[in-house]
Design an enzyme around this catalytic site. Structure first.
Site, PDB file in Angstrom:
ATOM      1  N   GLY A  12      42.042  49.710  34.531  1.00  0.00           N
ATOM      2  CA  GLY A  12      42.412  48.797  33.457  1.00  0.00           C
ATOM      3  C   GLY A  12      43.859  48.353  33.408  1.00  0.00           C
ATOM      4  O   GLY A  12      44.379  48.065  32.331  1.00  0.00           O
ATOM      5  N   HIS A 109      40.597  38.426  41.709  1.00  0.00           N
ATOM      6  CA  HIS A 109      40.198  39.081  42.962  1.00  0.00           C
ATOM      7  C   HIS A 109      41.455  39.345  43.783  1.00  0.00           C
ATOM      8  O   HIS A 109      42.308  38.459  43.926  1.00  0.00           O
ATOM      9  CB  HIS A 109      39.233  38.174  43.735  1.00  0.00           C
ATOM     10  CG  HIS A 109      38.780  38.780  45.030  1.00  0.00           C
ATOM     11  ND1 HIS A 109      37.815  39.762  45.082  1.00  0.00           N
ATOM     12  CD2 HIS A 109      39.179  38.559  46.302  1.00  0.00           C
ATOM     13  CE1 HIS A 109      37.640  40.121  46.352  1.00  0.00           C
ATOM     14  NE2 HIS A 109      38.450  39.411  47.101  1.00  0.00           N
ATOM     15  N   LEU A 144      29.054  35.967  44.812  1.00  0.00           N
ATOM     16  CA  LEU A 144      30.221  36.846  44.681  1.00  0.00           C
ATOM     17  C   LEU A 144      31.489  36.251  45.313  1.00  0.00           C
ATOM     18  O   LEU A 144      31.488  35.863  46.472  1.00  0.00           O
ATOM     19  CB  LEU A 144      29.907  38.199  45.346  1.00  0.00           C
ATOM     20  CG  LEU A 144      30.985  39.275  45.200  1.00  0.00           C
ATOM     21  CD1 LEU A 144      31.093  39.727  43.759  1.00  0.00           C
ATOM     22  CD2 LEU A 144      30.698  40.453  46.115  1.00  0.00           C
ATOM     23  N   ASP A 145      32.564  36.245  44.536  1.00  0.00           N
ATOM     24  CA  ASP A 145      33.894  35.813  45.004  1.00  0.00           C
ATOM     25  C   ASP A 145      33.912  34.390  45.568  1.00  0.00           C
ATOM     26  O   ASP A 145      34.720  34.063  46.433  1.00  0.00           O
ATOM     27  CB  ASP A 145      34.444  36.797  46.067  1.00  0.00           C
ATOM     28  CG  ASP A 145      34.603  38.199  45.520  1.00  0.00           C
ATOM     29  OD1 ASP A 145      34.788  38.349  44.295  1.00  0.00           O
ATOM     30  OD2 ASP A 145      34.536  39.166  46.305  1.00  0.00           O
ATOM     31  N   GLU A 174      49.216  40.285  40.241  1.00  0.00           N
ATOM     32  CA  GLU A 174      48.006  40.056  39.434  1.00  0.00           C
ATOM     33  C   GLU A 174      48.347  40.085  37.957  1.00  0.00           C
ATOM     34  O   GLU A 174      47.852  39.296  37.159  1.00  0.00           O
ATOM     35  CB  GLU A 174      46.961  41.149  39.714  1.00  0.00           C
ATOM     36  CG  GLU A 174      46.335  41.084  41.084  1.00  0.00           C
ATOM     37  CD  GLU A 174      45.235  42.124  41.252  1.00  0.00           C
ATOM     38  OE1 GLU A 174      44.480  42.383  40.313  1.00  0.00           O
ATOM     39  OE2 GLU A 174      45.146  42.694  42.356  1.00  0.00           O
TER      40      GLU A 174
HETATM   41  C1  GRF Z   1      42.297  44.614  40.683  1.00  0.00           C
HETATM   42  O1  GRF Z   1      42.911  44.667  41.930  1.00  0.00           O
HETATM   43  C2  GRF Z   1      41.473  43.366  40.549  1.00  0.00           C
HETATM   44  O2  GRF Z   1      41.994  42.272  41.242  1.00  0.00           O
HETATM   45  C3  GRF Z   1      40.161  43.774  41.155  1.00  0.00           C
HETATM   46  O3  GRF Z   1      39.974  45.110  40.784  1.00  0.00           O
HETATM   47  C4  GRF Z   1      41.244  45.697  40.519  1.00  0.00           C
HETATM   48  C5  GRF Z   1      41.196  46.223  39.125  1.00  0.00           C
HETATM   49  O4  GRF Z   1      42.337  46.960  38.806  1.00  0.00           O
HETATM   50  N1  GRF Z   1      39.092  42.892  40.770  1.00  0.00           N
HETATM   51  P1  GRF Z   1      42.635  47.327  37.313  1.00  0.00           P
HETATM   52  O5  GRF Z   1      41.414  48.077  36.786  1.00  0.00           O
HETATM   53  O6  GRF Z   1      42.891  46.063  36.562  1.00  0.00           O
HETATM   54  O7  GRF Z   1      43.837  48.211  37.376  1.00  0.00           O
END
Ligand code: GRF
Length: 217
Positions: A12, A109, A144-145, A174
């Site tokens: 999370g 992603h 997916l993706d 991210e």
């Molecule tokens: C992230 O790298 C996201 O891009 C991918 O899963 C991971 C989740 O990480 N879909 P977190 O749970 O947000 O730390």
């Protein structure tokens, strides 16, 4: 005020970045619930600490995909979200569920799509020898993706990189990228028209550039 539901399966950290963004005074939405597909996802504690309602639709208890999706659809509809955000959500959703939230469901992603779909994206990137890697926020479609790409963040790959070093570098981006894209969505600057993304955002904001900056972490 718009309402957001966030779907998680794990630690999370993207959830935390979104919660932090939602705390800003002028944020035009509320995160009304976090739904986890794993009972013991660490992200649940992140949500609870922020005073957000949590729900678990346990994937392990619902090996039948259709049944899992029905339960998830029910959980989602209880909250009537304007926007559904997948943040490390590890289940593939059924076509019906995705269609119900067409244009209102986003995912992040950890690769520069369309490269490196699926799992272990950083390992895939290192194995391929790419010099540029990153993350993508896209609309969710049944495949997916494969959803239409909204924005990306790019980071350099260094020759000495381990999988975890590269993962950390991408993850930091991210956390910047996802809240930004969600904000555009909330401000009506972003829409899915058919299968095309319509954005009212300057081009230079659609690609977070960690390459020129040479970001390391
Ligand atoms: C992230 O790298 C996201 O891009 C991918 O899963 C991971 C989740 O990480 N879909 P977190 O749970 O947000 O730390």
């Amino acid at each position: 005020m718009k309402s957001i539901v966030i779907l998680i399966s794990g630690r999370g950290t993207n959830l935390k970045a979104l919660i932090d963004a939602a705390r800003l005074e002028d944020w035009p939405a509320r995160i009304v619930a976090v739904i986890s597909s794993r009972e013991h996802a660490a992200g649940l504690a992140v949500a609870l600490k922020a005073g957000i309602a949590v729900d678990v639709v346990d994937a392990a208890a619902h090996p039948d995909r259709l049944l899992f999706d029905q339960k998830l659809a029910q959980a989602l509809s209880r909250h009537q979200p304007d926007l559904v955000l997948l943040a490390g959500f590890m289940r593939i959703l059924s076509e019906d569920l995705v269609r119900d939230y067409h244009g209102r469901m986003l995912n992040i992603h950890p690769s520069l799509l369309p490269a490196f779909k699926g799992l272990h994206t950083h390992r895939q990137a290192l194995a391929a020898g790419v010099r540029v890697h990153g993350a993508t926020v896209h609309f969710v479609v049944p495949e997916l993706d494969h959803g239409p790409i909204i924005a990306q963040a790019a980071v350099p790959v260094f020759p000495e990189d381990s999988e975890s070093a590269l993962a950390a570098r991408v993850l930091a981006e991210e956390h910047r990228l996802y809240p930004r894209v969600v904000r555009w969505m909330l401000d009506g600057r972003l829409a899915l028209v058919g299968s095309r993304v319509r954005v009212d955002v300057p081009q230079d904001q659609l690609l977070l550039d960690g390459i020129v900056k040479g970001v390391r972490s």
